[in-house]
Design a protein around this motif. Structure first.
Motif, PDB file in Angstrom:
ATOM      1  N   ASN A   5     -41.078 -10.427  32.434  1.00 38.10           N
ATOM      2  CA  ASN A   5     -42.483 -10.335  32.560  1.00 38.10           C
ATOM      3  C   ASN A   5     -42.863 -11.490  33.435  1.00 38.10           C
ATOM      4  O   ASN A   5     -43.082 -12.498  32.978  1.00 38.10           O
ATOM      5  CB  ASN A   5     -43.362 -10.365  31.068  1.00 38.10           C
ATOM      6  N   LEU A   7     -45.996 -11.515  34.995  1.00 41.24           N
ATOM      7  CA  LEU A   7     -47.241 -11.453  35.272  1.00 41.24           C
ATOM      8  C   LEU A   7     -47.969 -12.894  35.453  1.00 41.24           C
ATOM      9  O   LEU A   7     -48.767 -13.082  36.655  1.00 41.24           O
ATOM     10  CB  LEU A   7     -48.055 -11.091  34.147  1.00 41.24           C
ATOM     11  N   PHE A   8     -47.489 -13.923  34.804  1.00 39.53           N
ATOM     12  CA  PHE A   8     -47.959 -15.357  34.720  1.00 39.53           C
ATOM     13  C   PHE A   8     -47.787 -15.765  36.268  1.00 39.53           C
ATOM     14  O   PHE A   8     -48.673 -16.266  37.112  1.00 39.53           O
ATOM     15  CB  PHE A   8     -47.327 -16.136  33.621  1.00 39.53           C
ATOM     16  N   ILE A  17     -51.665  -8.256  40.064  1.00 39.92           N
ATOM     17  CA  ILE A  17     -51.696  -8.200  38.538  1.00 39.92           C
ATOM     18  C   ILE A  17     -52.320  -7.118  37.889  1.00 39.92           C
ATOM     19  O   ILE A  17     -53.309  -6.825  38.615  1.00 39.92           O
ATOM     20  CB  ILE A  17     -52.190  -9.432  37.956  1.00 39.92           C
ATOM     21  N   PRO A  21     -53.075 -12.657  32.808  1.00 43.39           N
ATOM     22  CA  PRO A  21     -51.950 -13.108  31.927  1.00 43.39           C
ATOM     23  C   PRO A  21     -52.677 -14.419  30.937  1.00 43.39           C
ATOM     24  O   PRO A  21     -53.619 -14.864  31.459  1.00 43.39           O
ATOM     25  CB  PRO A  21     -50.816 -13.936  32.712  1.00 43.39           C
ATOM     26  N   ASP A  69     -47.799 -14.549  27.283  1.00 45.44           N
ATOM     27  CA  ASP A  69     -47.162 -14.116  28.758  1.00 45.44           C
ATOM     28  C   ASP A  69     -46.425 -15.193  29.123  1.00 45.44           C
ATOM     29  O   ASP A  69     -45.719 -15.061  30.162  1.00 45.44           O
ATOM     30  CB  ASP A  69     -48.199 -13.644  29.586  1.00 45.44           C
ATOM     31  N   ILE A 137     -40.065 -13.876  29.263  1.00 48.54           N
ATOM     32  CA  ILE A 137     -41.428 -14.236  29.929  1.00 48.54           C
ATOM     33  C   ILE A 137     -40.925 -15.779  30.606  1.00 48.54           C
ATOM     34  O   ILE A 137     -39.937 -16.277  30.189  1.00 48.54           O
ATOM     35  CB  ILE A 137     -42.394 -14.262  28.748  1.00 48.54           C
ATOM     36  N   ILE A 316     -55.261 -17.235  35.355  1.00 49.59           N
ATOM     37  CA  ILE A 316     -54.483 -17.388  34.007  1.00 49.59           C
ATOM     38  C   ILE A 316     -55.462 -17.631  33.032  1.00 49.59           C
ATOM     39  O   ILE A 316     -56.085 -18.937  32.964  1.00 49.59           O
ATOM     40  CB  ILE A 316     -53.315 -18.331  34.026  1.00 49.59           C
ATOM     41  N   LYS A 340     -56.006  -9.705  26.690  1.00 47.11           N
ATOM     42  CA  LYS A 340     -55.081  -8.394  27.258  1.00 47.11           C
ATOM     43  C   LYS A 340     -56.147  -7.217  27.592  1.00 47.11           C
ATOM     44  O   LYS A 340     -56.111  -6.433  28.433  1.00 47.11           O
ATOM     45  CB  LYS A 340     -53.945  -8.067  26.448  1.00 47.11           C
TER      46      LYS A 340
END
Length: 348
Positions: A5, A7-8, A17, A21, A69, A137, A316, A340
């Protein structure tokens, strides 16, 4: 190997994205029953963060309980200071207390050279987290900023006004800059150790710089951070620069050349975006005390931040400061789930 993952990391680099995140400062803490049990097993806070096995377990609790995340390792900003001869311990109700605070320019000369091997256990914690989570992550390493660490070293503990630090700074500006430079060189080695050990990002915490005027921040606090960021040996790893009280410095803080600026709730996220994005990503910035309110209030505040940022990447979600020990873990989980859920809607 990149985390599954990422995403961050994509948000840190303003890449595409699917949703925003989320991770939280002080996400492994006393508000969690499981954390309290680990701390009791350790016997003291210092023994806790120096015990690799227990620190790894503490670090990964937020993934298990909150499903965030990114993991920030469980450690303390004061960790590297022991290597240069600053002796401290943590006292209940007081926090860190130093046996030998710096009182004069002569005291700076007695500091020992930093030996990065003294902090090898921090690298082992990062490796342990990556192994335990099977690179699920990203893992974030961190350090305290030079001004914040210097303030602890001079005050001898936390402070409400940083009178001793600022008096030293005004009376001995050159010696104070020398101290900041010593700390900056130490942190370059310390953060490079974390990156080499597998940290996917590093965050620099300047918790006390908000007590400075913009003029003093530019002269004293900013140059050593610029030096640190310039000298980090990294490949893809972004640097996050967090300054508590950033509103006073928002017009020029991006000259530190970080990839991400973490902002507290004293600046509106729209203003932070206007001043910092797209040169850098922005992290933040929910007021942590919102978590004492009911779930509807939490949802409303989350929605405001997400709507204010909009559909762009480069955000973020985080708090403007750390979680508190008396917070309700159920509400913290609700916060993460809400970010989320609502961020998918904002982006649809």
């Amino acid at each position: 190997m990149n985390p599954k993952n990422d995403l961050f990391l994509r948000a840190c680099k303003n890449q595409k994205i699917e949703r925003t995140p989320v991770w939280l400062m002080r996400q492994a803490g006393r508000y969690m029953k499981e954390y309290r049990e680990l701390r009791e097993k350790a016997g003291s806070f210092k023994k806790f963060y120096k015990n690799v096995e227990l620190a790894v377990e503490a670090s990964i609790l937020p993934k298990k309980i909150l499903d965030i995340d990114a993991i920030i390792i469980f450690s303390d900003i004061l960790t590297p200071l022991e290597s240069i001869g600053m002796n401290f311990d943590f006292k209940e109700g007081e926090g860190p207390v130093f046996e030998n605070p710096i009182k004069s320019p002569e005291d700076i000369k007695r500091l020992k050279p930093f030996n990065v091997e003294d902090t090898d256990y921090v690298g082992q914690i990062i490796k342990g987290v990556n192994q335990k989570l099977n690179r699920e992550i990203p893992v974030i390493g961190f350090a305290g900023a030079p001004f914040t660490l210097a303030a602890y070293m001079i005050e001898g503990k936390g402070s409400k006004d940083f009178k001793k630090t600022k008096t030293f700074m005004y009376n001995h500006p050159q010696a104070f800059k020398e101290l900041l430079d010593i700390i900056a060189d130490m942190l370059i080695d310390y953060l490079n150790l974390q990156i080499q050990s597998g940290a996917d990002a590093v965050q620099i915490f300047d918790s006390w710089a908000g007590y400075l005027s913009p003029k003093d921040y530019k002269e004293f606090a900013l140059p050593p951070i610029q030096k640190i960021i310039k000298n980090l040996k990294r490949d893809y790893q972004p640097v996050i620069h967090f300054t508590k009280g950033v509103a006073g410095f928002i017009d020029f803080i991006s000259s530190s050349n970080a990839d991400v600026y973490s902002v507290d709730w004293m600046v509106d996220i729209k203003d932070a975006k206007a001043k910092l994005y797209p040169k850098a990503a922005v992290q933040g910035n929910l007021d942590p005390t919102v978590l004492y309110a009911d779930k509807e209030a939490i949802k409303k505040e989350v929605d405001y931040i997400l709507q204010s940022w909009g559909k762009d990447s480069g955000h973020i979600f985080n708090l403007g400061h750390g979680l508190m020990p008396d917070m309700d873990v159920e509400k913290v989980k609700f916060l993460v789930d809400t970010v989320k859920e609502l961020s998918f809607k904002v982006r649809s």
